[in-house]
Scaffold this active site. Sequence first.
Site, PDB file in Angstrom:
ATOM      1  N   VAL A   1       0.858  -1.184   0.000  1.00  0.00           N
ATOM      2  CA  VAL A   1       0.000   0.000   0.000  1.00  0.00           C
ATOM      3  C   VAL A   1       0.894   1.235   0.000  1.00  0.00           C
ATOM      4  CG1 VAL A   1      -1.857  -1.174   1.252  1.00  0.00           C
ATOM      5  CG2 VAL A   1      -0.121   0.120   2.530  1.00  0.00           C
ATOM      6  N   SER A   2       0.288   2.386  -0.143  1.00  0.00           N
ATOM      7  CA  SER A   2       1.034   3.630  -0.006  1.00  0.00           C
ATOM      8  C   SER A   2       1.290   3.899   1.473  1.00  0.00           C
ATOM      9  CB  SER A   2       0.246   4.791  -0.605  1.00  0.00           C
ATOM     10  OG  SER A   2       0.880   6.019  -0.308  1.00  0.00           O
TER      11      SER A   2
ATOM     12  N   THR B   1       1.322   9.183  -1.159  1.00  0.00           N
ATOM     13  CA  THR B   1       2.411  10.043  -0.698  1.00  0.00           C
ATOM     14  C   THR B   1       2.454  11.330  -1.507  1.00  0.00           C
ATOM     15  OG1 THR B   1       3.739   8.175   0.094  1.00  0.00           O
ATOM     16  CG2 THR B   1       4.915  10.202  -0.420  1.00  0.00           C
ATOM     17  N   ALA B   2       2.219  11.230  -2.808  1.00  0.00           N
ATOM     18  CA  ALA B   2       2.221  12.425  -3.651  1.00  0.00           C
ATOM     19  C   ALA B   2       1.216  13.455  -3.133  1.00  0.00           C
ATOM     20  CB  ALA B   2       1.901  12.053  -5.095  1.00  0.00           C
TER      21      ALA B   2
ATOM     22  N   HIS C   1       5.317   9.140 -11.534  1.00  0.00           N
ATOM     23  CA  HIS C   1       5.852   8.129 -12.438  1.00  0.00           C
ATOM     24  C   HIS C   1       6.641   8.757 -13.595  1.00  0.00           C
ATOM     25  CE1 HIS C   1       3.695   5.461  -9.936  1.00  0.00           C
ATOM     26  NE2 HIS C   1       2.545   5.467 -10.562  1.00  0.00           N
TER      27      HIS C   1
END
EC number: 4.1.99.29
Length: 276
Positions: free
Chosen positions: A54-55, A108-109, A152
Amino acid sequence: MNIAYSPCPNDTFVFHALVHGLIPNTPKFHVTYADIDQTNYWAANREGPEIMKVSYAALPWVLDDYRLLPCGGALGRGCGPLVLQKEKEGRPEDVTGKVVAVPSDRSTAYLLFRLWVAKHVPDGVGEIRIMPFHEIMPAVEKGEVDAGLVIHEARFTYPEYGLHLIEDLGEWWEKDTGHPIPLGAIIARRDLHHEEIAKWIRASVEYAWKHPEASRDYVMEHAQEMSPNVAQSHIELYVNEYTANLGEEGYKAIEVLLGRAKDEGIVPHFDLEKLR
């Protein structure tokens, strides 16, 4: 035992040995390939496999039921999200009162973006709009949104859309904290034997490094049309010392990110001690 991770090269590289029976005294694993946004919500809803990627941003929602494992995940440097706009090279105040597209509200971003806004855009943005990450740059290009948060490969392709950088949030985070960026975490249900599972995963990481050719076919089978060179670059970027062992620096980076997010009210209140 059931496990879920993405088909990205870093995950297939890390888990190849484990799920192919190459690590002694391990159970047979059934793999589900799923995007991290999907596993984030599986974990929050107490659904999905016993072990998942997961993040790190999703941990405040899941720590009552899952435990963070000290290996198998991804922390990195030089790989952060970017805030982009169409008009020109920008400044933080350019997003004041504007519509900003983001790829997720549990990543997170997204946390980095919200923390950056809180520190550098005192009057805030106008609207945060969630959309699939591959649609964000075209939307900024067409003027459907004022700015976009991209991740990405968009780090390298955004000039093709005529877009310009407002902020590299990874660079900002590293300068502001000195820590790497916590990206993807490996979690396991709390009723499992975590030390044993961590030992298996660490052995899989070490096997992958020692026998990089062994996982090549498996990696490329799931690499979503990447060239071998791009897949290898992906592995080199995201599989590093923190994948084998978070260590004190890794845990500190996670605590700083989620602690700041908790203080800003971006994530629900949770016990930071449950991260260890």
